[in-house]
Scaffold this motif. Structure first.
Motif, PDB file in Angstrom:
ATOM      1  N   LEU A  40       0.815  -1.213   0.000  1.00  0.00           N
ATOM      2  CA  LEU A  40       0.000   0.000   0.000  1.00  0.00           C
ATOM      3  C   LEU A  40       0.849   1.264   0.000  1.00  0.00           C
ATOM      4  CD1 LEU A  40      -2.860   1.241   0.234  1.00  0.00           C
ATOM      5  CD2 LEU A  40      -2.609   1.102   2.723  1.00  0.00           C
ATOM      6  N   GLY A  41       1.960   1.244   0.724  1.00  0.00           N
ATOM      7  CA  GLY A  41       2.745   2.464   0.887  1.00  0.00           C
ATOM      8  C   GLY A  41       3.963   2.584   0.003  1.00  0.00           C
ATOM      9  N   THR A  42       4.151   1.648  -0.936  1.00  0.00           N
ATOM     10  CA  THR A  42       5.360   1.637  -1.767  1.00  0.00           C
ATOM     11  C   THR A  42       4.969   1.570  -3.231  1.00  0.00           C
ATOM     12  OG1 THR A  42       6.439   0.361   0.001  1.00  0.00           O
ATOM     13  CG2 THR A  42       7.594   0.518  -2.095  1.00  0.00           C
ATOM     14  N   ASN A  43       5.700   2.331  -4.070  1.00  0.00           N
ATOM     15  CA  ASN A  43       5.352   2.292  -5.491  1.00  0.00           C
ATOM     16  C   ASN A  43       5.868   1.011  -6.147  1.00  0.00           C
ATOM     17  OD1 ASN A  43       8.120   2.749  -6.374  1.00  0.00           O
ATOM     18  ND2 ASN A  43       7.839   4.891  -5.806  1.00  0.00           N
ATOM     19  N   LYS A  44       5.328   0.725  -7.314  1.00  0.00           N
ATOM     20  CA  LYS A  44       5.606  -0.544  -7.988  1.00  0.00           C
ATOM     21  C   LYS A  44       7.075  -0.722  -8.324  1.00  0.00           C
ATOM     22  CE  LYS A  44       4.224  -3.287 -12.035  1.00  0.00           C
ATOM     23  NZ  LYS A  44       3.374  -3.327 -13.252  1.00  0.00           N
ATOM     24  N   SER A  45       7.724   0.324  -8.811  1.00  0.00           N
ATOM     25  CA  SER A  45       9.131   0.214  -9.201  1.00  0.00           C
ATOM     26  C   SER A  45      10.012  -0.132  -8.008  1.00  0.00           C
ATOM     27  CB  SER A  45       9.607   1.515  -9.852  1.00  0.00           C
ATOM     28  OG  SER A  45       9.502   2.606  -8.944  1.00  0.00           O
ATOM     29  N   THR A  46       9.687   0.421  -6.836  1.00  0.00           N
ATOM     30  CA  THR A  46      10.462   0.123  -5.631  1.00  0.00           C
ATOM     31  C   THR A  46      10.262  -1.322  -5.203  1.00  0.00           C
ATOM     32  OG1 THR A  46      10.323   2.427  -4.879  1.00  0.00           O
ATOM     33  CG2 THR A  46      10.875   0.776  -3.227  1.00  0.00           C
ATOM     34  N   LEU A  47       9.035  -1.823  -5.327  1.00  0.00           N
ATOM     35  CA  LEU A  47       8.767  -3.221  -4.977  1.00  0.00           C
ATOM     36  C   LEU A  47       9.518  -4.178  -5.906  1.00  0.00           C
ATOM     37  CD1 LEU A  47       4.920  -3.070  -4.283  1.00  0.00           C
ATOM     38  CD2 LEU A  47       6.736  -3.373  -2.596  1.00  0.00           C
ATOM     39  N   LEU A  48       9.543  -3.862  -7.197  1.00  0.00           N
ATOM     40  CA  LEU A  48      10.274  -4.708  -8.146  1.00  0.00           C
ATOM     41  C   LEU A  48      11.770  -4.663  -7.862  1.00  0.00           C
ATOM     42  CD1 LEU A  48       8.367  -3.829 -11.453  1.00  0.00           C
ATOM     43  CD2 LEU A  48       8.199  -5.935 -10.109  1.00  0.00           C
ATOM     44  N   LEU A  49      12.264  -3.475  -7.555  1.00  0.00           N
ATOM     45  CA  LEU A  49      13.679  -3.332  -7.224  1.00  0.00           C
ATOM     46  C   LEU A  49      14.008  -4.088  -5.938  1.00  0.00           C
ATOM     47  CD1 LEU A  49      16.446  -2.080  -7.786  1.00  0.00           C
ATOM     48  CD2 LEU A  49      15.672   0.000  -6.608  1.00  0.00           C
ATOM     49  N   MET A  50      13.100  -4.058  -4.973  1.00  0.00           N
ATOM     50  CA  MET A  50      13.299  -4.794  -3.725  1.00  0.00           C
ATOM     51  C   MET A  50      13.451  -6.287  -3.995  1.00  0.00           C
ATOM     52  SD  MET A  50      10.802  -5.101  -0.382  1.00  0.00           S
ATOM     53  CE  MET A  50      10.680  -3.321  -0.176  1.00  0.00           C
ATOM     54  N   GLY A  51      12.625  -6.807  -4.889  1.00  0.00           N
ATOM     55  CA  GLY A  51      12.711  -8.227  -5.237  1.00  0.00           C
ATOM     56  C   GLY A  51      14.076  -8.570  -5.818  1.00  0.00           C
ATOM     57  N   ARG A  52      14.581  -7.703  -6.716  1.00  0.00           N
ATOM     58  CA  ARG A  52      15.897  -7.953  -7.318  1.00  0.00           C
ATOM     59  C   ARG A  52      17.000  -7.852  -6.276  1.00  0.00           C
ATOM     60  NH1 ARG A  52      13.591  -4.699 -11.449  1.00  0.00           N
ATOM     61  NH2 ARG A  52      14.830  -2.881 -10.827  1.00  0.00           N
ATOM     62  N   GLN A  53      16.883  -6.881  -5.377  1.00  0.00           N
ATOM     63  CA  GLN A  53      17.919  -6.699  -4.366  1.00  0.00           C
ATOM     64  C   GLN A  53      17.930  -7.845  -3.361  1.00  0.00           C
ATOM     65  OE1 GLN A  53      17.105  -2.727  -2.841  1.00  0.00           O
ATOM     66  NE2 GLN A  53      18.552  -1.805  -4.261  1.00  0.00           N
ATOM     67  N   LEU A  54      16.754  -8.348  -2.992  1.00  0.00           N
ATOM     68  CA  LEU A  54      16.705  -9.490  -2.084  1.00  0.00           C
ATOM     69  C   LEU A  54      17.363 -10.716  -2.715  1.00  0.00           C
ATOM     70  CD1 LEU A  54      13.101  -9.133  -0.605  1.00  0.00           C
ATOM     71  CD2 LEU A  54      15.262  -8.932   0.649  1.00  0.00           C
ATOM     72  N   LYS A  55      17.186 -10.862  -4.022  1.00  0.00           N
ATOM     73  CA  LYS A  55      17.844 -11.961  -4.721  1.00  0.00           C
ATOM     74  C   LYS A  55      19.359 -11.759  -4.734  1.00  0.00           C
ATOM     75  CE  LYS A  55      17.912 -14.366  -9.184  1.00  0.00           C
ATOM     76  NZ  LYS A  55      17.352 -14.412 -10.571  1.00  0.00           N
TER      77      LYS A  55
END
Length: 285
Positions: free
Chosen positions: A47-62
């Motif tokens: 809810l509080g995060t934009n889509k690009s940040t969520l996608l980037l988070m996924g890549r960074q966690l990997k």
């Protein structure tokens, strides 16, 4: 591997200690409590995060569970590439050739020699865009420095947003754990006239919600947030190297001095010596 070892240490010390003092792990495994607390936390994150940040988070966690790409070989390729580009820039007959290489770097014979760099799209765009600036016309060294500093700050701000978002989620989990515990107490009060042993089980289940929230915050999400922030900051190292090289190049320093100024910004554990630089550049000549 380091992240997995850290997680293993947490689990052994926390859950192993609980078992040693007489606890039963079944008491801590409450799927619905986990579903409620982490579901609400992830929902707040989305809810509080934009889509690009969520996608980037996924890549960074990997990335944090993979081997770092910023090895001595990576920095060797970075310095050698910039040396070749700097030599062309300083050569009166090489500017036209340099322009051709940066305009079509994907098919450039120079850039093809450095595959580790070509895998990093953000860094490659940073390099070619700013070499275009360097050859497009006269620019003072302090102007180039200020321009590059601003661009690097913008990139860094974007790369650390996933860490900030994950840390905010971590901060919310203890409160959500209390919320889960309150829900459990509500259910307990509903059956207040039940057998005392059943009431005890219900209260224990409610307290597990608090445990899950605190565990999720301090043992999971907050450490992961710190890990991806450190990974993002590590990824900014090559940008600082290129920045120093371009500023020195704009100040009309020799290609060797330009490369040495970039070398000095590399962290100690990965910094090559001046003698190593000489050997690498000798191989190019």
């Amino acid at each position: 591997m380091q992240r997995l070892i850290g997680g293993l240490i947490i689990c052994i010390c926390l859950f192993g200690g609980f078992v040693i003092i007489g606890g039963n792990l079944k008491l801590l495994f409450k799927p619905m409590e986990i579903f409620i607390i982490f579901g609400a936390g992830i929902g707040g994150l989305v809810l509080g995060t934009n889509k690009s940040t969520l996608l980037l988070m996924g890549r960074q966690l990997k990335m944090i569970f993979s081997k770092s790409i910023y090895t001595p070989e990576f920095y060797k390729q970075l310095l050698c590439l910039n040396y070749e580009l700097s030599k062309l820039k300083r050569s009166s007959s090489g500017i036209k050739i340099l322009e051709e290489h940066v305009e079509d770097y994907e098919n450039s014979s120079i850039f093809d020699k450095y595959p580790l760099l070509k895998k990093n799209a953000i860094l490659m765009h940073f390099i070619v865009d700013n070499y275009r600036v360097a050859i497009s016309g006269p620019i003072a060294a302090h102007e180039m420095d200020a321009m590059l500093e601003g661009e690097i700050e913008t990139i860094k701000h974007e790369l650390i947003q996933p860490a900030n978002a994950l840390k905010k989620m971590a901060e919310s989990l203890p409160g959500l754990g209390v919320l889960g515990a309150v829900m459990g107490i509500i259910l307990t009060m509903k059956s207040i006239d039940a057998d005392i042993s059943l009431i005890g089980v219900n209260i224990a289940t409610a307290l597990v919600g608090t445990f899950i929230g605190i565990f999720g915050c301090y043992c999971l999400c907050d450490p992961l947030g710190s890990a991806i922030k450190n990974s993002a900051l590590e990824s900014m190292g090559p940008f600082e190297v290129v920045r120093q090289i371009l500023v020195s190049l704009t100040a009309n320093k020799s290609p060797l001095l330009c490369i040495d100024s970039g070398r000095r910004t590399i962290e100690i554990h990965g910094k090559p010596s001046f003698q190593e630089i000489d050997l690498w550049l000798a191989e190019l000549n």
